[in-house]
Design a protein around this motif. Structure first.
Motif, PDB file in Angstrom:
ATOM      1  N   ILE A 191       0.830  -1.357   0.028  1.00 44.16           N
ATOM      2  CA  ILE A 191       0.186   0.005   0.008  1.00 44.16           C
ATOM      3  C   ILE A 191       1.024   1.053   0.031  1.00 44.16           C
ATOM      4  CG2 ILE A 191      -1.772  -1.268   1.031  1.00 44.16           C
ATOM      5  CD1 ILE A 191      -1.291   0.277   3.624  1.00 44.16           C
ATOM      6  N   PHE A 213       0.323   5.519   0.267  1.00 43.79           N
ATOM      7  CA  PHE A 213      -0.406   6.649   0.554  1.00 43.79           C
ATOM      8  C   PHE A 213       0.279   7.873   1.292  1.00 43.79           C
ATOM      9  CE2 PHE A 213      -1.667   6.377   5.046  1.00 43.79           C
ATOM     10  CZ  PHE A 213      -1.406   5.196   5.440  1.00 43.79           C
ATOM     11  N   VAL A 237      -9.629   5.833   6.627  1.00 42.61           N
ATOM     12  CA  VAL A 237      -9.123   4.535   6.095  1.00 42.61           C
ATOM     13  C   VAL A 237     -10.501   3.479   6.312  1.00 42.61           C
ATOM     14  CG1 VAL A 237      -7.633   2.526   5.948  1.00 42.61           C
ATOM     15  CG2 VAL A 237      -6.449   4.657   6.420  1.00 42.61           C
ATOM     16  N   LYS A 289      -6.604  -2.874   7.986  1.00 39.22           N
ATOM     17  CA  LYS A 289      -6.687  -1.530   8.534  1.00 39.22           C
ATOM     18  C   LYS A 289      -5.990  -1.316   9.578  1.00 39.22           C
ATOM     19  CE  LYS A 289     -11.189  -1.210   9.050  1.00 39.22           C
ATOM     20  NZ  LYS A 289     -11.567  -2.480   8.703  1.00 39.22           N
ATOM     21  N   SER A 312      -2.059  -2.138   8.971  1.00 41.06           N
ATOM     22  CA  SER A 312      -1.436  -1.184   8.518  1.00 41.06           C
ATOM     23  C   SER A 312      -0.954   0.011   9.301  1.00 41.06           C
ATOM     24  CB  SER A 312      -2.088  -0.581   7.202  1.00 41.06           C
ATOM     25  OG  SER A 312      -3.528  -0.099   7.588  1.00 41.06           O
ATOM     26  N   ASP A 361      -7.548   3.933  15.422  1.00 35.00           N
ATOM     27  CA  ASP A 361      -7.982   2.545  14.925  1.00 35.00           C
ATOM     28  C   ASP A 361      -9.412   2.632  15.624  1.00 35.00           C
ATOM     29  OD1 ASP A 361      -8.378   0.167  13.889  1.00 35.00           O
ATOM     30  OD2 ASP A 361      -6.881  -0.721  14.848  1.00 35.00           O
ATOM     31  N   VAL A 389      -5.119  10.065  11.144  1.00 35.75           N
ATOM     32  CA  VAL A 389      -5.558   8.944  10.220  1.00 35.75           C
ATOM     33  C   VAL A 389      -6.513   8.142  11.171  1.00 35.75           C
ATOM     34  CG1 VAL A 389      -4.786   6.741   9.419  1.00 35.75           C
ATOM     35  CG2 VAL A 389      -3.339   8.653   9.133  1.00 35.75           C
ATOM     36  N   ILE A 418      -9.343   5.053  11.331  1.00 37.77           N
ATOM     37  CA  ILE A 418      -9.815   3.962  10.941  1.00 37.77           C
ATOM     38  C   ILE A 418     -11.101   3.500  11.056  1.00 37.77           C
ATOM     39  CG2 ILE A 418      -9.274   1.576  10.766  1.00 37.77           C
ATOM     40  CD1 ILE A 418      -6.343   1.994  11.337  1.00 37.77           C
ATOM     41  N   ASN A 443      -9.100   6.733   2.056  1.00 33.75           N
ATOM     42  CA  ASN A 443      -8.240   5.468   1.516  1.00 33.75           C
ATOM     43  C   ASN A 443      -9.336   4.241   1.779  1.00 33.75           C
ATOM     44  OD1 ASN A 443      -6.072   7.193   1.396  1.00 33.75           O
ATOM     45  ND2 ASN A 443      -4.991   6.150   2.749  1.00 33.75           N
ATOM     46  N   MET A 464      -9.718   0.317   1.625  1.00 32.27           N
ATOM     47  CA  MET A 464      -9.195  -0.930   1.436  1.00 32.27           C
ATOM     48  C   MET A 464      -9.852  -1.946   1.284  1.00 32.27           C
ATOM     49  SD  MET A 464      -5.991  -0.444   4.432  1.00 32.27           S
ATOM     50  CE  MET A 464      -5.161  -2.211   4.047  1.00 32.27           C
ATOM     51  N   ILE A 473      -4.927  -0.966  -0.966  1.00 38.91           N
ATOM     52  CA  ILE A 473      -5.740   0.394  -1.087  1.00 38.91           C
ATOM     53  C   ILE A 473      -6.173   0.101  -2.588  1.00 38.91           C
ATOM     54  CG2 ILE A 473      -5.841   2.694  -1.447  1.00 38.91           C
ATOM     55  CD1 ILE A 473      -3.605   2.800   0.952  1.00 38.91           C
ATOM     56  N   MET A 477      -8.832   5.971  -3.651  1.00 35.57           N
ATOM     57  CA  MET A 477      -8.215   6.659  -2.761  1.00 35.57           C
ATOM     58  C   MET A 477      -8.630   8.107  -3.259  1.00 35.57           C
ATOM     59  SD  MET A 477      -4.311   6.588  -1.361  1.00 35.57           S
ATOM     60  CE  MET A 477      -3.671   6.402  -2.860  1.00 35.57           C
TER      61      MET A 477
END
Ligand SMILES: Nc1ncnc2c1ncn2[C@@H]1O[C@H](COP(=O)(O)OP(=O)(O)OP(=O)(O)O)[C@@H](O)[C@H]1O
Ligand SMILES: [Mg+2]
Lengths: 331, 323
Positions: free
Chosen positions: A27, A29, A39, A47, A50, A180, A210, A212, A227, A229, A234, A237
């Motif tokens: 991936i 980005f 994400v 997810k 990553s 997350d 970021v 998720i 993004n 996934m 990915i 995007m």
């Protein structure tokens, strides 16, 4: 805006007895300073792995980052020594996890869990750290911060614990926070509050985020970019606008059709995506989504489609990306 | 916290009372008594009346319920009765041995804790490396090997070793002296049984530390601590060990209680005049007065140890402290 984080060809695998799990597969980005990147993707699409890979927190064994680079403020996180990456964790990049009930240590006070990062990374004295800890709690909307500092996680509700986690994440004024699924474990009213809080604080403090989630509906309101996934890759995007209003990948279309949307009349039928995500130990060279795809053609089984440019900053990995609009309207 | 302590303390009394009822009646449910053992044991003809007289004298002729009442009220006035075999006060007989057994148990606990917690922790941190394998072999051996057998090996080793190096065989002293009077001679006697029993003890505790720590290291909050950039040292010492110690202290408590009354064979091997030996003698003689007080002593030790473990739990875990 300057680029803060550049993830390139990141690949993380788990070497298990039932085979190699290709959890994150090649991936790439970027995250710009101060922006919010979402994400999204179904459960098990890589997810969390990553996110953990960025801070090199994937547990070995069985997990291992097998390739790629992660450039953060001019340095490759994957090349750093263990001591150096520890100085990034919690200091430059912090994480907020999904499970507020288990992510705080049950036997340590809120105060200790908040101050230890500041003492460790910023060299604050215990008194300074405590003072700032109280301010942080205030900032994340926890009342009576002084009293809370002496309490333990079990004294707090799930929403409050997640606020504490956010305070911990913000404590050293990081450049980037990776959250997350920060609200998945909370009930709906609290979810909105927490997301609102995170958006507000990150914008105010200029922290990149970021976030998720597997709820694409939620994301549009909070993210600048998205993004998408699927099976460790990915596959689409773009800006939140682009993803939300001009989705180009059949999987993104499916995701959007399966969640309620603000911009559609109430009562619009929700259509779940048929079938299950693939087993990540048994991926072939083709597109992993094709067994569930309405538009799949022979070529999808032979070759994985590259990310194709659609618009500025909008890419999608589908062989039929050019025809997708007609196909969508036809069906 | 105070409520928690009070609740635990209140539980002690009924436990002791239950134990008292059990031991009192179970002992007497077995046929025979001390008078028969003493008078008929020789195999010669004994007059039935003589046995009756003996029973009369020792209070065994009274109705059971009255005897039980005497037994219980004895605690109130602190008169635990006399040994039915030697005639000396039970407290005196037990007191003689208690010091020795307590010292061995404490020393074994010390050996165990000092070895087990660091060893178990290292083994968990270095899981599946040669260090882990060495530690695991060490603890498997400790669990497989009975303490008395290790005791025999130690004694033999001492005899052969001293014979070889000093020319004359040396044995640990047999007479117990207080460590406050003559520490060297006290240690010369008790260090060996402490090591023999402490090895097994530490093996059990090492395994428990290892598995508890491994479990804790998989918890989400450890991942959080890593994500916060804490060093491995802080993660282990501050975030993991405190959580992992709960089951370890339980094991330590149980083993300690066992050491205080269960060292029958090991005491035999080292020729120690401890509680275990007294236990066997009083059971053989059907010395009810002595046996029941010994059982009560062991129960009391178990109960108090449990209470201490509960306090440690509360100290370690705020969820209990504030419950
Ligand atoms: N410790 C592990 N050992 C083996 N496989 C793992 C491990 N952790 C994750 N995986 C695998 O990696 C893949 C990606 O998992 P990941 O947790 O990133 O999914 P996710 O997208 O975060 O899903 P969710 O929405 O459920 O959180 C999954 O197929 C999972 O089975
Ligand atoms: Mg996840």
């Amino acid at each position: 805006m300057a680029t803060l984080l550049q993830v390139r060809n990141l690949t993380t695998q788990f070497f298990t007895s039932s085979g190699t799990v290709r959890a994150v597969d090649n991936i790439t980005f970027d995250v710009d300073e101060g922006e919010t990147v979402a994400v999204v993707g179904e459960s098990g699409c890589g997810k969390s792995v990553s996110a953990l890979s960025i801070l090199r927190l994937v547990p070995w064994p069985p997990g291992k980052i097998v390739g790629g680079s992660i450039n953060f403020m001019g340095q490759d996180l994957l090349e750093m020594s263990n001591d150096d990456i520890r100085r990034v964790r919690g200091r430059e990049i912090s994480m907020v996890f999904q499970e507020p009930m288990t992510s705080l240590n049950p036997v340590l006070s809120i105060g200790l869990q908040l101050t230890e990062t500041m003492q460790h990374h910023l060299g604050l004295s215990p008194a300074q750290a405590l003072k700032r800890a109280a301010e942080l709690l205030e900032m994340v909307g926890i009342s009576e911060p002084k009293r809370r500092l002496a309490q333990f996680p079990h004294h707090l509700s799930g929403g409050m614990r997640q606020r504490v986690m956010i305070a911990v994440a913000l404590s050293c004024e990081p450049k980037l926070i990776i959250a997350d699924e920060p609200t998945t474990a909370l009930d709906v009213t609290i979810q909105a509050q927490i997301l609102e809080l995170m958006k507000d604080l990150t914008k105010r403090l200029g922290v990149a985020l970021v976030v998720i989630t597997h709820n694409l509906g939620v994301v549009a309101r909070y993210a600048d970019r998205v993004n998408v996934m699927y099976a460790g890759k990915i596959i689409e995007m773009g800006s939140a606008q682009q993803i939300y209003h001009q989705p180009h990948h059949p999987y993104t279309l499916g995701l959007l059709a399966s969640v309620p949307r603000m911009d559609q009349p109430r009562g619009t039928r929700l259509i779940p995506i048929d079938g299950q995500p693939p087993d990540l130990t048994r991926l072939d060279g083709g597109c992993a989504f094709r067994p569930r795809c309405r538009f799949a053609v022979d070529r999808c089984a032979q070759e994985f489609p590259p990310l194709e440019n659609i618009d500025s900053g909008h890419v999608s990995a589908c062989w039929r990306v050019k025809e997708i609009n007609e196909l969508k309207n036809a069906s | 916290m105070h409520k928690y302590i009070a609740k635990r303390l209140l539980l002690i009394l009924p436990t002791l009372l239950g134990a008292a009822v059990l031991v009192f009646f179970l002992l007497r449910a077995i046929p025979g008594d001390v008078c028969e053992v003493r008078l008929a044991g020789s195999g010669l003809y004994v007059d039935e009346a003589e046995i009756e007289l003996c029973r009369e004298k020792l209070g065994l002729a009274k109705p059971l319920i009255v005897q039980f009442w005497d037994f219980i009220t004895g605690y109130v006035v602190w008169d635990l009765g006399d040994s039915m075999w030697t005639g000396k006060p039970v407290t005196e007989e037990i007191g003689l041995r208690f010091k020795l057994s307590l010292q061995v148990a404490l020393m074994a606990t010390l050996v165990a804790v000092v070895i087990a917690i660091p060893l178990g922790a290292i083994s968990a941190i270095k899981q599946d490396t040669w260090i882990d394998y060495v530690v695991r072999s060490f603890s498997i051996a400790g669990i497989a090997m009975p303490s008395f057998w290790l005791g025999i090996l130690i004694i033999l080793g001492l005899l052969i070793g001293t014979q070889h190096f000093l020319g004359t065989p040396w044995m640990p002293p047999i007479e117990y002296v207080s460590p406050f009077k003559d520490l060297a001679s006290n240690m010369a006697q008790l260090i060996w049984p402490a090591v023999a029993t402490g090895y097994r003890y530490s093996a059990v505790a090492t395994r428990m530390t290892r598995s508890a720590l491994l479990e804790v290291l998989r918890e989400d909050y450890i991942r959080t601590a890593r994500a916060k950039g804490m060093t491995e040292k802080i993660i282990i010492n501050r975030h993991a060990l405190k959580n992992a110690m709960l089951p370890v202290f339980t094991i330590i408590g149980i083993e300690f209680a066992f050491l205080m009354g269960g060292l029958v064979v090991t005491e035999q091997v080292f020729n120690l005049n401890g509680i275990g030996k007294l236990f066997v003698e009083s059971v053989q003689a059907q010395d009810f007065a002595m046996t029941q007080q010994l059982v009560m002593l062991v129960v009391l030790i178990a109960v108090v140890t449990n209470f201490v473990v509960d306090l440690v739990y509360a100290w370690l875990d705020p969820r209990i402290r504030y419950a």
